[in-house]
Every structure is written in C-alpha cells, then in structure tokens.
Design a protein around this motif. Structure first.
Motif, PDB file in Angstrom:
ATOM      1  N   SER A 204       0.772  -1.428  -0.022  1.00 24.63           N
ATOM      2  CA  SER A 204       0.035  -0.083  -0.041  1.00 24.63           C
ATOM      3  C   SER A 204       0.757   1.111   0.097  1.00 24.63           C
ATOM      4  CB  SER A 204      -0.984  -0.056   1.133  1.00 24.63           C
ATOM      5  OG  SER A 204      -1.935  -0.873   1.075  1.00 24.63           O
ATOM      6  N   ASP A 205       1.398   1.554  -1.251  1.00 22.22           N
ATOM      7  CA  ASP A 205       1.988   2.828  -1.310  1.00 22.22           C
ATOM      8  C   ASP A 205       1.446   3.988  -2.101  1.00 22.22           C
ATOM      9  OD1 ASP A 205       3.850   4.614  -1.411  1.00 22.22           O
ATOM     10  OD2 ASP A 205       5.811   3.128  -2.422  1.00 22.22           O
ATOM     11  N   ASN A 206       0.929   4.786  -1.320  1.00 31.07           N
ATOM     12  CA  ASN A 206       0.003   5.731  -2.054  1.00 31.07           C
ATOM     13  C   ASN A 206       1.061   6.901  -2.683  1.00 31.07           C
ATOM     14  OD1 ASN A 206      -1.895   4.578  -0.642  1.00 31.07           O
ATOM     15  ND2 ASN A 206      -2.210   6.418   1.043  1.00 31.07           N
ATOM     16  N   GLN A 207       2.151   7.003  -2.738  1.00 31.12           N
ATOM     17  CA  GLN A 207       3.034   7.814  -3.166  1.00 31.12           C
ATOM     18  C   GLN A 207       3.180   7.488  -4.689  1.00 31.12           C
ATOM     19  OE1 GLN A 207       4.299  10.499  -1.871  1.00 31.12           O
ATOM     20  NE2 GLN A 207       5.643  11.039  -3.732  1.00 31.12           N
ATOM     21  N   ILE A 208       3.287   6.311  -5.048  1.00 36.13           N
ATOM     22  CA  ILE A 208       3.202   5.867  -6.450  1.00 36.13           C
ATOM     23  C   ILE A 208       1.887   6.411  -6.880  1.00 36.13           C
ATOM     24  CG2 ILE A 208       3.473   3.826  -7.999  1.00 36.13           C
ATOM     25  CD1 ILE A 208       5.020   2.267  -5.841  1.00 36.13           C
ATOM     26  N   LEU A 209       0.941   6.077  -6.194  1.00 31.97           N
ATOM     27  CA  LEU A 209      -0.474   6.680  -7.083  1.00 31.97           C
ATOM     28  C   LEU A 209      -0.334   8.170  -7.233  1.00 31.97           C
ATOM     29  CD1 LEU A 209      -3.347   4.734  -5.523  1.00 31.97           C
ATOM     30  CD2 LEU A 209      -2.543   4.624  -7.638  1.00 31.97           C
ATOM     31  N   ARG A 210       0.294   8.893  -6.176  1.00 31.19           N
ATOM     32  CA  ARG A 210       0.013  10.363  -6.238  1.00 31.19           C
ATOM     33  C   ARG A 210       1.060  10.681  -7.510  1.00 31.19           C
ATOM     34  NH1 ARG A 210       1.013  10.691  -0.788  1.00 31.19           N
ATOM     35  NH2 ARG A 210      -0.853  10.462   0.132  1.00 31.19           N
ATOM     36  N   VAL A 211       2.137  10.205  -7.524  1.00 28.08           N
ATOM     37  CA  VAL A 211       3.008  10.358  -8.517  1.00 28.08           C
ATOM     38  C   VAL A 211       2.456  10.270 -10.086  1.00 28.08           C
ATOM     39  CG1 VAL A 211       5.145   9.686  -9.935  1.00 28.08           C
ATOM     40  CG2 VAL A 211       5.134  10.352  -7.408  1.00 28.08           C
ATOM     41  N   ASN A 212       1.543   9.268 -10.057  1.00 27.06           N
ATOM     42  CA  ASN A 212       1.068   8.815 -11.583  1.00 27.06           C
ATOM     43  C   ASN A 212      -0.263   9.716 -11.787  1.00 27.06           C
ATOM     44  OD1 ASN A 212       1.888   6.362 -12.934  1.00 27.06           O
ATOM     45  ND2 ASN A 212       1.928   5.487 -10.786  1.00 27.06           N
ATOM     46  N   MET A 213      -0.748  10.109 -10.522  1.00 25.45           N
ATOM     47  CA  MET A 213      -2.069  10.832 -10.835  1.00 25.45           C
ATOM     48  C   MET A 213      -1.607  12.226 -11.362  1.00 25.45           C
ATOM     49  SD  MET A 213      -5.199  11.219 -11.122  1.00 25.45           S
ATOM     50  CE  MET A 213      -5.728   9.740 -10.234  1.00 25.45           C
ATOM     51  N   ALA A 214      -0.252  12.846 -10.576  1.00 25.36           N
ATOM     52  CA  ALA A 214       0.107  14.152 -11.018  1.00 25.36           C
ATOM     53  C   ALA A 214       0.325  14.181 -12.554  1.00 25.36           C
ATOM     54  CB  ALA A 214       1.423  14.532 -10.017  1.00 25.36           C
ATOM     55  N   ASN A 215       0.892  13.032 -12.936  1.00 22.75           N
ATOM     56  CA  ASN A 215       1.443  13.254 -14.360  1.00 22.75           C
ATOM     57  C   ASN A 215       0.075  12.992 -15.258  1.00 22.75           C
ATOM     58  OD1 ASN A 215       4.014  13.090 -13.742  1.00 22.75           O
ATOM     59  ND2 ASN A 215       4.127  10.779 -13.817  1.00 22.75           N
ATOM     60  N   ILE A 216      -0.889  12.264 -14.657  1.00 27.56           N
ATOM     61  CA  ILE A 216      -2.333  12.273 -15.410  1.00 27.56           C
ATOM     62  C   ILE A 216      -2.806  13.519 -15.681  1.00 27.56           C
ATOM     63  CG2 ILE A 216      -4.440  11.222 -15.467  1.00 27.56           C
ATOM     64  CD1 ILE A 216      -3.430   8.771 -14.101  1.00 27.56           C
ATOM     65  N   ARG A 217      -2.830  13.921 -14.568  1.00 25.43           N
ATOM     66  CA  ARG A 217      -3.610  15.373 -14.450  1.00 25.43           C
ATOM     67  C   ARG A 217      -2.761  16.405 -15.472  1.00 25.43           C
ATOM     68  NH1 ARG A 217      -5.074  15.082  -8.434  1.00 25.43           N
ATOM     69  NH2 ARG A 217      -7.244  14.369  -8.615  1.00 25.43           N
ATOM     70  N   ARG A 218      -1.490  16.320 -15.201  1.00 26.90           N
ATOM     71  CA  ARG A 218      -0.748  17.443 -16.314  1.00 26.90           C
ATOM     72  C   ARG A 218      -1.209  17.083 -17.635  1.00 26.90           C
ATOM     73  NH1 ARG A 218       4.108  16.429 -17.101  1.00 26.90           N
ATOM     74  NH2 ARG A 218       4.467  14.886 -15.534  1.00 26.90           N
ATOM     75  N   LYS A 219      -1.367  15.878 -18.100  1.00 28.54           N
ATOM     76  CA  LYS A 219      -1.882  15.528 -19.305  1.00 28.54           C
ATOM     77  C   LYS A 219      -3.376  15.724 -19.784  1.00 28.54           C
ATOM     78  CE  LYS A 219       1.911  11.812 -19.902  1.00 28.54           C
ATOM     79  NZ  LYS A 219       1.978  10.667 -19.796  1.00 28.54           N
ATOM     80  N   ILE A 220      -4.152  15.554 -18.869  1.00 29.66           N
ATOM     81  CA  ILE A 220      -5.445  15.562 -19.210  1.00 29.66           C
ATOM     82  C   ILE A 220      -6.463  16.870 -18.637  1.00 29.66           C
ATOM     83  CG2 ILE A 220      -5.555  13.195 -19.193  1.00 29.66           C
ATOM     84  CD1 ILE A 220      -7.353  13.301 -16.812  1.00 29.66           C
ATOM     85  N   GLU A 221      -5.743  17.301 -17.615  1.00 30.57           N
ATOM     86  CA  GLU A 221      -6.648  18.579 -17.268  1.00 30.57           C
ATOM     87  C   GLU A 221      -6.052  20.007 -17.623  1.00 30.57           C
ATOM     88  OE1 GLU A 221      -8.997  18.245 -15.273  1.00 30.57           O
ATOM     89  OE2 GLU A 221      -8.900  16.165 -13.979  1.00 30.57           O
ATOM     90  N   LYS A 222      -7.096  20.854 -17.682  1.00 32.47           N
ATOM     91  CA  LYS A 222      -6.592  22.189 -18.142  1.00 32.47           C
ATOM     92  C   LYS A 222      -5.926  22.838 -17.223  1.00 32.47           C
ATOM     93  CE  LYS A 222      -9.544  23.702 -22.001  1.00 32.47           C
ATOM     94  NZ  LYS A 222     -10.326  22.394 -22.186  1.00 32.47           N
ATOM     95  N   ASN A 223      -6.246  22.859 -15.769  1.00 27.85           N
ATOM     96  CA  ASN A 223      -5.702  23.229 -14.729  1.00 27.85           C
ATOM     97  C   ASN A 223      -5.646  22.102 -13.720  1.00 27.85           C
ATOM     98  OD1 ASN A 223      -4.854  24.615 -12.737  1.00 27.85           O
ATOM     99  ND2 ASN A 223      -6.509  25.797 -12.140  1.00 27.85           N
ATOM    100  N   PRO A 224      -4.536  21.207 -13.620  1.00 30.36           N
ATOM    101  CA  PRO A 224      -4.118  20.221 -12.666  1.00 30.36           C
ATOM    102  C   PRO A 224      -4.607  20.639 -11.190  1.00 30.36           C
ATOM    103  CG  PRO A 224      -2.182  20.660 -14.210  1.00 30.36           C
ATOM    104  CD  PRO A 224      -3.070  21.784 -14.312  1.00 30.36           C
TER     105      PRO A 224
END
Ligand code: CA
Length: 235
Positions: free
Chosen positions: A195-215
């Motif tokens: 259960s390592d939420n850090q990996i999820l957070r990193v992935n989510m940050a990258n996803i948001r940079r790619k899909i969100e206008k304002n992450p």
C-alpha cells in the motif's frame, strides 16, 4: 409501467429517515425504513432491496456490522450516510464493501446522483466485469477508448503510460464512485501489492498534467483527501 427501485433506509433518527423517504418517493423510488440494526437485517433478508442507505450509528449495533453481514452474500449497492467525517471511517466503510459514502448533512441532489450512480453500476456490471472492458467512456471532452487503450481529450490522444492508462480506465469503470487508495493499488498491482500511496500520487500528478487544463483544479478526476479518487460521472 416502469418497475420502481426499492430502497431501504437504515436510520434511527426519525426526522432524517422521513426526510429521505419523502425525497426518494418524490423521485419515483419505493422506500422502506428500518430504525434499528436488527430491523434492518430482517428487512434485507426478506425484501432484497435494490439499494441500501446505511447510517453507521444505530442504537443496537454498528452499521459496519450490517455492511459486513450483507457483503457476505449480496452485492446489493450500499451507500453509507453518516455524520462521521473522518477519513478513517470512510476508508473503512469503502474497504468493507460500501459502494459510496455521503457525509451528513448532504444535499438532496447529491444524494439522488449517488443513488443513480450506484444502481447503474449494479445494472451494467457483469460478473467478470473486472477483466474485460470495451467500448468508450465519455465525460466533458474526455474519452477513454477501452478497445484502443487510449485516452483522448477533445479528440487528441494524450499518450498515457501503461500505469497511467490502467489508473484512468479503472476510475472510468467506476465513474462517480470514490475508490480508496488500497482498492486501486490491489486492482492495479494485485492483492499482495504494497500500500504505497506515493506511487499513485505521482501517477495521478502526471495524468492530471496530461488531461486537465488546470491540474490544481481538476474537472475529471477528483481527490477525496485521505480516502482516494473519484472520476466524474459520464455524459
Ligand atoms: Ca444514527
């Protein structure tokens, strides 16, 4: 004539249960009310409701025990409606098998939207739905193309990594529902994954940079702080 969905309201406070029952009846649901845990269990076993709204603080037992009791034999959607607003309570309820969690006080439109989402999920969920996913998910310009393994924003492929794609497609599959960090990790990397939420957070940050206008102010994937992530409802 459309068959009405039957909703069991488990709530010991009469003012709240009658308020919810009135709102649901006005929106074409059949309702039943249980004021204690033992009443609830006999109603669940005899009436098989289409959805259960569950208060955690009941006079004779903890709502969590009802949740576990139902989950032993039924996939009936359960939305926890509780005054407990701690992250730990939400995570516990969701990991014990609740489909969603609403904190009191709540708005009626929010309650109705969560109910629609939870019922829709039981209708569209095949027993082996965890393995295969096909077709497309569309929400406000975001498209997940499950056949091509692509995510597009306004028609443009955003080129996600394998892990990023898996995370987005999992959230899309359960759109409208909050998925806990542990649930996501187990779905993505297996039951033994750490259960390592850090990996999820990193992935989510990258996803948001790619899909969100304002992450910083996402409109597709929302963070439930300390609990998990929720994908916006489909169009
Ligand atoms: Ca209560």
């Amino acid at each position: 004539m459309k068959i009405k969905d039957k909703i069991l309201i488990i709530e010991d406070e009469a003012s709240i249960s009658s308020f919810i029952a009135t709102v649901l009846a006005a929106n074409s649901y059949d309702t039943m009310v249980a004021h204690t845990g033992s009443e609830a269990i006999s109603m669940i076993t005899s009436h098989c409701p289409d959805l259960i709204l569950l208060d955690l603080g009941l006079p004779d037992m903890d709502g969590g025990s009802i949740l576990k009791f139902v989950r032993e034999w039924s996939t009936c959607p359960i939305i926890v409606v509780s005054a407990r607003n701690h992250e730990r309570d939400k995570v516990e309820a969701l990991d014990a098998g609740a489909d969603d969690y609403i904190v009191k006080p709540f708005g009626t439109s929010e309650l109705l939207a969560r109910i629609r989402t939870a019922i829709r999920h039981t209708r569209t969920h095949l027993p082996n739905g965890d393995i295969a996913q096909s077709g497309q998910f569309k929400a406000m310009g975001l498209t997940i193309d499950y056949d091509k393994h692509q995510v597009l924003v306004d028609g443009q492929n955003v080129h996600l990594t394998q892990n990023e794609y898996k995370l987005v497609s999992l959230l899309g599959k359960y759109a409208g529902r909050v998925l806990t960090y542990d649930f996501i990790i187990r779905q993505l990397w297996g039951p033994k994954a750490k259960s390592d939420n850090q990996i999820l957070r990193v992935n989510m940050a990258n996803i948001r940079r790619k899909i969100e206008k304002n992450p910083a102010e996402p409109k597709y994937i929302f963070t439930e702080i300390g609990v998990g992530y929720r994908m916006v409802d489909p169009d």
